[in-house]
Design a protein around this motif. Structure first.
Motif, PDB file in Angstrom:
ATOM      1  N   MET A   7       0.822  -1.210   0.000  1.00  0.00           N
ATOM      2  CA  MET A   7       0.000   0.000   0.000  1.00  0.00           C
ATOM      3  C   MET A   7       0.860   1.266   0.000  1.00  0.00           C
ATOM      4  SD  MET A   7      -2.077  -2.533   1.108  1.00  0.00           S
ATOM      5  CE  MET A   7      -2.041  -2.746   2.875  1.00  0.00           C
ATOM      6  N   GLY A   8       1.495   1.560   1.121  1.00  0.00           N
ATOM      7  CA  GLY A   8       2.212   2.819   1.271  1.00  0.00           C
ATOM      8  C   GLY A   8       3.691   2.704   1.001  1.00  0.00           C
ATOM      9  N   ILE A   9       4.337   3.864   0.729  1.00  0.00           N
ATOM     10  CA  ILE A   9       5.769   3.924   0.459  1.00  0.00           C
ATOM     11  C   ILE A   9       6.384   5.056   1.280  1.00  0.00           C
ATOM     12  CG2 ILE A   9       7.577   4.264  -1.268  1.00  0.00           C
ATOM     13  CD1 ILE A   9       5.668   3.434  -3.423  1.00  0.00           C
ATOM     14  N   ALA A  10       7.508   4.759   1.922  1.00  0.00           N
ATOM     15  CA  ALA A  10       8.336   5.797   2.533  1.00  0.00           C
ATOM     16  C   ALA A  10       9.746   5.636   1.980  1.00  0.00           C
ATOM     17  CB  ALA A  10       8.354   5.671   4.055  1.00  0.00           C
ATOM     18  N   VAL A  11      10.366   6.735   1.577  1.00  0.00           N
ATOM     19  CA  VAL A  11      11.688   6.692   0.956  1.00  0.00           C
ATOM     20  C   VAL A  11      12.635   7.584   1.743  1.00  0.00           C
ATOM     21  CG1 VAL A  11      13.001   7.072  -1.157  1.00  0.00           C
ATOM     22  CG2 VAL A  11      10.612   6.356  -1.296  1.00  0.00           C
ATOM     23  N   ALA A  12      13.798   7.050   2.131  1.00  0.00           N
ATOM     24  CA  ALA A  12      14.809   7.823   2.848  1.00  0.00           C
ATOM     25  C   ALA A  12      16.099   7.033   2.871  1.00  0.00           C
ATOM     26  CB  ALA A  12      14.355   8.135   4.277  1.00  0.00           C
ATOM     27  N   ASP A  13      17.195   7.696   3.133  1.00  0.00           N
ATOM     28  CA  ASP A  13      18.475   7.019   3.339  1.00  0.00           C
ATOM     29  C   ASP A  13      18.546   6.630   4.815  1.00  0.00           C
ATOM     30  OD1 ASP A  13      21.033   6.030   3.297  1.00  0.00           O
ATOM     31  OD2 ASP A  13      22.012   7.978   3.075  1.00  0.00           O
ATOM     32  N   VAL A  14      17.939   5.496   5.141  1.00  0.00           N
ATOM     33  CA  VAL A  14      17.765   5.098   6.530  1.00  0.00           C
ATOM     34  C   VAL A  14      19.093   4.813   7.213  1.00  0.00           C
ATOM     35  CG1 VAL A  14      16.698   3.388   8.051  1.00  0.00           C
ATOM     36  CG2 VAL A  14      15.486   4.174   6.011  1.00  0.00           C
ATOM     37  N   ASP A  15      20.039   4.194   6.493  1.00  0.00           N
ATOM     38  CA  ASP A  15      21.300   3.777   7.092  1.00  0.00           C
ATOM     39  C   ASP A  15      22.449   4.735   6.797  1.00  0.00           C
ATOM     40  OD1 ASP A  15      21.317   3.191   4.425  1.00  0.00           O
ATOM     41  OD2 ASP A  15      21.668   1.039   4.655  1.00  0.00           O
ATOM     42  N   ASP A  45      24.079   5.592   4.138  1.00  0.00           N
ATOM     43  CA  ASP A  45      25.153   5.148   3.260  1.00  0.00           C
ATOM     44  C   ASP A  45      25.046   5.803   1.887  1.00  0.00           C
ATOM     45  OD1 ASP A  45      22.952   3.840   2.293  1.00  0.00           O
ATOM     46  OD2 ASP A  45      23.911   1.874   2.136  1.00  0.00           O
ATOM     47  N   LEU A  46      24.244   6.866   1.812  1.00  0.00           N
ATOM     48  CA  LEU A  46      24.129   7.731   0.641  1.00  0.00           C
ATOM     49  C   LEU A  46      23.451   7.070  -0.558  1.00  0.00           C
ATOM     50  CD1 LEU A  46      27.524   9.676   0.852  1.00  0.00           C
ATOM     51  CD2 LEU A  46      25.333  10.108   2.009  1.00  0.00           C
ATOM     52  N   ASP A  47      22.483   6.202  -0.272  1.00  0.00           N
ATOM     53  CA  ASP A  47      21.550   5.755  -1.300  1.00  0.00           C
ATOM     54  C   ASP A  47      20.180   5.635  -0.658  1.00  0.00           C
ATOM     55  OD1 ASP A  47      21.694   3.342   0.132  1.00  0.00           O
ATOM     56  OD2 ASP A  47      23.062   2.431  -1.298  1.00  0.00           O
ATOM     57  N   LEU A  48      19.144   5.631  -1.475  1.00  0.00           N
ATOM     58  CA  LEU A  48      17.779   5.685  -0.964  1.00  0.00           C
ATOM     59  C   LEU A  48      17.225   4.292  -0.697  1.00  0.00           C
ATOM     60  CD1 LEU A  48      16.276   8.498  -3.225  1.00  0.00           C
ATOM     61  CD2 LEU A  48      16.902   8.669  -0.800  1.00  0.00           C
ATOM     62  N   ASP A  49      16.651   4.122   0.496  1.00  0.00           N
ATOM     63  CA  ASP A  49      16.019   2.880   0.906  1.00  0.00           C
ATOM     64  C   ASP A  49      14.498   3.046   0.849  1.00  0.00           C
ATOM     65  OD1 ASP A  49      18.677   1.828   1.766  1.00  0.00           O
ATOM     66  OD2 ASP A  49      18.477   3.410   3.270  1.00  0.00           O
ATOM     67  N   LEU A  50      13.786   1.919   0.835  1.00  0.00           N
ATOM     68  CA  LEU A  50      12.335   1.925   0.640  1.00  0.00           C
ATOM     69  C   LEU A  50      11.656   1.152   1.760  1.00  0.00           C
ATOM     70  CD1 LEU A  50      12.445   0.823  -3.101  1.00  0.00           C
ATOM     71  CD2 LEU A  50      12.126   3.174  -2.327  1.00  0.00           C
ATOM     72  N   LEU A  51      10.647   1.760   2.366  1.00  0.00           N
ATOM     73  CA  LEU A  51       9.793   1.053   3.323  1.00  0.00           C
ATOM     74  C   LEU A  51       8.426   0.884   2.673  1.00  0.00           C
ATOM     75  CD1 LEU A  51       7.559   0.898   5.698  1.00  0.00           C
ATOM     76  CD2 LEU A  51       9.777  -0.042   6.316  1.00  0.00           C
ATOM     77  N   GLU A  84      30.009  12.122   9.579  1.00  0.00           N
ATOM     78  CA  GLU A  84      28.651  11.699   9.250  1.00  0.00           C
ATOM     79  C   GLU A  84      28.037  12.601   8.185  1.00  0.00           C
ATOM     80  OE1 GLU A  84      27.064   9.007  10.397  1.00  0.00           O
ATOM     81  OE2 GLU A  84      28.868   8.449  11.514  1.00  0.00           O
ATOM     82  N   THR A  85      27.414  11.968   7.188  1.00  0.00           N
ATOM     83  CA  THR A  85      26.704  12.708   6.149  1.00  0.00           C
ATOM     84  C   THR A  85      25.282  12.181   6.025  1.00  0.00           C
ATOM     85  OG1 THR A  85      28.714  13.171   4.879  1.00  0.00           O
ATOM     86  CG2 THR A  85      26.623  13.325   3.703  1.00  0.00           C
ATOM     87  N   GLN A  86      24.320  13.089   6.087  1.00  0.00           N
ATOM     88  CA  GLN A  86      22.928  12.750   5.820  1.00  0.00           C
ATOM     89  C   GLN A  86      22.579  13.210   4.409  1.00  0.00           C
ATOM     90  OE1 GLN A  86      19.927  13.705   8.860  1.00  0.00           O
ATOM     91  NE2 GLN A  86      21.592  14.279  10.246  1.00  0.00           N
ATOM     92  N   MET A  87      21.756  12.429   3.739  1.00  0.00           N
ATOM     93  CA  MET A  87      21.341  12.769   2.379  1.00  0.00           C
ATOM     94  C   MET A  87      19.827  12.682   2.278  1.00  0.00           C
ATOM     95  SD  MET A  87      20.131  11.200  -0.648  1.00  0.00           S
ATOM     96  CE  MET A  87      20.760   9.518  -0.723  1.00  0.00           C
ATOM     97  N   ALA A  88      19.225  13.614   1.576  1.00  0.00           N
ATOM     98  CA  ALA A  88      17.784  13.581   1.320  1.00  0.00           C
ATOM     99  C   ALA A  88      17.516  14.106  -0.079  1.00  0.00           C
ATOM    100  CB  ALA A  88      17.026  14.387   2.358  1.00  0.00           C
ATOM    101  N   GLU A  89      16.428  13.633  -0.682  1.00  0.00           N
ATOM    102  CA  GLU A  89      16.070  14.010  -2.041  1.00  0.00           C
ATOM    103  C   GLU A  89      14.678  14.642  -2.039  1.00  0.00           C
ATOM    104  OE1 GLU A  89      15.342  11.571  -6.198  1.00  0.00           O
ATOM    105  OE2 GLU A  89      17.136  11.096  -5.033  1.00  0.00           O
ATOM    106  N   VAL A  90      14.500  15.719  -2.772  1.00  0.00           N
ATOM    107  CA  VAL A  90      13.259  16.478  -2.759  1.00  0.00           C
ATOM    108  C   VAL A  90      12.140  15.720  -3.474  1.00  0.00           C
ATOM    109  CG1 VAL A  90      12.128  18.629  -3.431  1.00  0.00           C
ATOM    110  CG2 VAL A  90      14.537  18.653  -2.732  1.00  0.00           C
ATOM    111  N   GLY A  91      11.018  15.528  -2.777  1.00  0.00           N
ATOM    112  CA  GLY A  91       9.798  15.034  -3.403  1.00  0.00           C
ATOM    113  C   GLY A  91       9.740  13.555  -3.715  1.00  0.00           C
ATOM    114  N   VAL A  92      10.498  12.715  -2.974  1.00  0.00           N
ATOM    115  CA  VAL A  92      10.571  11.305  -3.365  1.00  0.00           C
ATOM    116  C   VAL A  92       9.563  10.413  -2.649  1.00  0.00           C
ATOM    117  CG1 VAL A  92      13.000  11.469  -3.958  1.00  0.00           C
ATOM    118  CG2 VAL A  92      12.364  10.783  -1.643  1.00  0.00           C
ATOM    119  N   SER A  93       8.973  10.873  -1.550  1.00  0.00           N
ATOM    120  CA  SER A  93       8.162   9.972  -0.738  1.00  0.00           C
ATOM    121  C   SER A  93       6.685  10.334  -0.816  1.00  0.00           C
ATOM    122  CB  SER A  93       8.627  10.007   0.723  1.00  0.00           C
ATOM    123  OG  SER A  93       8.042   8.959   1.467  1.00  0.00           O
ATOM    124  N   PRO A  94       5.848   9.459  -1.402  1.00  0.00           N
ATOM    125  CA  PRO A  94       4.436   9.790  -1.596  1.00  0.00           C
ATOM    126  C   PRO A  94       3.517   9.383  -0.449  1.00  0.00           C
ATOM    127  CG  PRO A  94       4.926   7.763  -2.707  1.00  0.00           C
ATOM    128  CD  PRO A  94       6.212   8.204  -2.055  1.00  0.00           C
TER     129      PRO A  94
END
Length: 616
Positions: A355-363, A365-371, A550-560
């Motif tokens: 059903m739902g999607i959440a997108v973020a670099d959870v760990d 490591d500078l790539d996007l993960d999917l829940l 430590e580096t955090q990464m986020a991408e604009v508009g990826v999680s619906p």
């Protein structure tokens, strides 16, 4: 004894290389899953007289064998329900249910600053009238509602003045500036005719659905904006669900699911899937549906959500589609206007009820993960992106693949009893670790009262770093400890205090606005991006925030989320840090900017003069 074993396992893992650690984790998770599946199979097979269907409730070990304990830790998260106080009185679906699938699937909420005053507004989607053509009509005044944010203090219902009071069988909505005039336009999906509203810049909108060529009369659900072809104009992906046709005789057919009998008309497998639409922006105010030629119409998927996100780190938006009782779609952008279906090889296209999607670099490591949230007994999935992982052989470095680490992080097994919907990753206490929330609500009817669906409690998982996530929902707000039938939801710092708030849409009930009052909380930085020359809100841009190692990464508009969209401003929790050493922006056109020594506890806005190819 169990805590000692846990310490020994963690110490052992630190002495192994990454490949060995993953193999050990796979073995542990596999053993746990086999145990859970066996228990579930036993539950389904045994006779039951329970009034409310439940998988694992009362069965030792099914949903708590991997539980994480808080011990004496103080939970800083605190939320206060302020719905009435801030003036939000939206109520969803105000007529009795008819036990028909479209009525139970919606609806969502879209967050966006439509009037450009700096404060995000709320657009709630409503389902007006019965899905049965001969059923009860909508109550007088039922429509989607737009609430204007008045300086973060309260909301004003401006639906009529704005002319966005959609009165159909609404499902979802999403904001996007399709004409590059600097203000956000609005697309609305429905069971039936969708609608598209152009923002006129004076507080009002006009319906341009037919003129823009984005009319769709199928059972549409989630929708997402992106500039997938990198030409500076936003394109629109619309997910379509099933070919639901009401037949009076079907209402008398009931099938047993777990402990109760459920109507045939609530089973998505009873209906054929419908292909999705990709409306490519022609740059002249019109769109062309190119889903089939681009390879993303996904005709065998019963689609509910879709996320545009750069999964392989090459600067081109890829597409992930969450499908119910069908394989998810994982589409890799070839850069020539077409996509490659890499679902089977990605290990993220399994056949569950998504059903739902959440997108973020959870760990981090500078790539996007999917829940991905799932139906009951299927547990939610956390697909960790392995594109930059050292396990990938040198001759296969371009392969896109994921590892389901939900149980390892504490996000899987606890969801076995639930049906999950809207969700999101957000650092609610600003400690530098993204927390996770999701709303639940069954699609099964209560055995003793078929007019109502089974309510379920939402989850709010507090992220404790290396110790993973633990659900604290009932501790942080009384209303989060109450079962509800929830569907849509979004996150937004509506009052600009540096603490991200939370909005929930309940099926057949009042919306909920939760103000974040977490204490103590760390420092924070909020980043807003704007462009001239195209894609004005910089969808697809990436921001890298570095403090020390430590580096955090986020991408604009990826999680619906689910039938919803979150705020477009990026939020970074910084913990005790008072200054960001480096803030790097990778803009959608590939250019990069770097800013140093950025002070914490502020909203910063960066502008970019984008360079896109001239249309032929």
């Amino acid at each position: 004894m169990s805590s000692l074993v846990g310490v020994r396992v963690r110490v052992g893992l630190t002495m192994m290389n990454k490949r060995q650690r993953l193999l050990i984790r796979w073995s542990i998770v596999t053993a746990a899953v086999l145990l859970v599946v066996g228990a579930i199979a036993w539950m389904i097979a045994r006779p039951s007289q329970e009034a409310v269907p439940a998988v694992g409730i009362g069965v030792e070990g099914v949903t708590n064998i991997l539980d994480r304990k808080l011990g004496d830790k103080v939970v800083p998260l605190r939320f206060e329900e302020v719905t009435d106080r801030v003036g939000v009185d939206f109520r969803h679906f105000q007529i009795p249910r008819s036990s028909l699938l479209p009525e139970d699937m919606g609806s969502g909420v879209a967050v966006g600053d439509y009037d450009g005053d700096g404060f995000d507004d709320l657009y709630f989607v409503n389902f007006c009238g019965s899905a049965n053509p001969t059923g009860p009509p909508a109550e007088s005044g039922c429509s989607n509602r737009l609430y204007r944010n008045i300086e973060g203090q309260h909301f004003e219902d401006v639906t009529n003045a704005a002319r966005v009071g959609f009165t159909g069988h609404g499902m979802g909505a999403s904001w996007g500036d399709y004409d590059n005039d600097g203000d956000l336009d609005l697309y609305v999906t429905a069971f039936g005719d969708n609608a598209f509203y152009e923002n006129l810049g004076d507080g009002s909108f006009r319906d341009v659905t037919a003129a823009a060529g984005v009319n769709d009369s199928r059972f549409s659900t989630g929708c997402s904006w992106a500039d997938y072809d990198l030409d500076g104009d936003l394109d629109l992906y619309v997910a379509n669900y099933v070919d639901f046709v009401f037949r009076p005789q079907d209402r008398n057919v009931r099938k047993r699911q777990y402990a109760t009998e459920q109507p045939y008309t609530l089973n998505p497998s009873a209906y054929e899937p419908q292909p999705n639409a990709l409306f490519r922006n022609n740059g002249d105010g019109t769109f062309t549906d190119v889903a089939a030629s681009a390879g993303v119409n996904d005709p065998h998927g019963r689609s509910l959500s879709a996320s545009w996100c750069d999964m392989d780190n090459n600067g081109k938006p890829d597409l992930y589609v969450a499908n119910d009782v069908s394989n998810n779609g994982v589409f890799r952008n070839r850069g020539d206007g077409t996509f490659e279906d890499v679902g089977p090889g990605s290990l993220a296209a399994d056949y569950r009820g998504a059903m739902g999607i959440a997108v973020a670099d959870v760990d981090n490591d500078l790539d996007l993960d999917l829940l991905i949230t799932h139906w009951i007994a299927q547990e939610n999935a956390l697909y960790r992106n392995m594109i930059v992982d050292e396990m990938i052989p040198a001759d296969d470095s371009g392969r896109l693949w994921f590892l389901d680490s939900a149980d390892e992080y504490g996000l899987g097994q606890s969801s076995l009893d639930m049906v999950g919907w809207a969700c999101g990753f957000c650092d609610f206490d600003n400690d530098g670790h993204r927390d996770f929330w999701l709303v639940n609500g069954s699609t099964l009817e209560m055995a003793e009262d078929h007019a109502h669906l089974v309510p379920q409690k939402p989850f709010l998982y507090w992220h404790r770093g290396e110790e993973g996530f633990v659900d604290v929902a009932g501790r942080v707000a009384p209303i989060l400890g109450e079962p509800m039938v929830a569907r849509g939801g979004a996150q937004v710092d509506f009052d600009h205090d540096g603490l991200v708030d939370w909005v929930i849409v309940r099926h057949g009930g009042r919306a909920i606005v939760l103000r974040n009052n977490s204490e103590p909380s760390g420092n924070w930085l909020r980043v807003q991006l704007r462009q001239t020359g195209g894609n004005t809100h910089a969808l697809g841009a990436r921001v890298f925030v570095t403090v020390g190692k430590e580096t955090q990464m986020a991408e604009v508009g990826v999680s619906p989320s689910y039938l919803s969209n979150h705020e477009l401003t990026l939020h970074f929790g910084l913990g005790p840090v008072e200054q960001v050493e480096s803030l790097r922006i990778r803009w959608p056109d590939g250019q990069e900017d770097t800013h140093t020594n950025v002070a914490a506890d502020q909203l910063v806005t960066y502008f970019h003069d984008a360079s896109y190819p001239v249309r032929p």
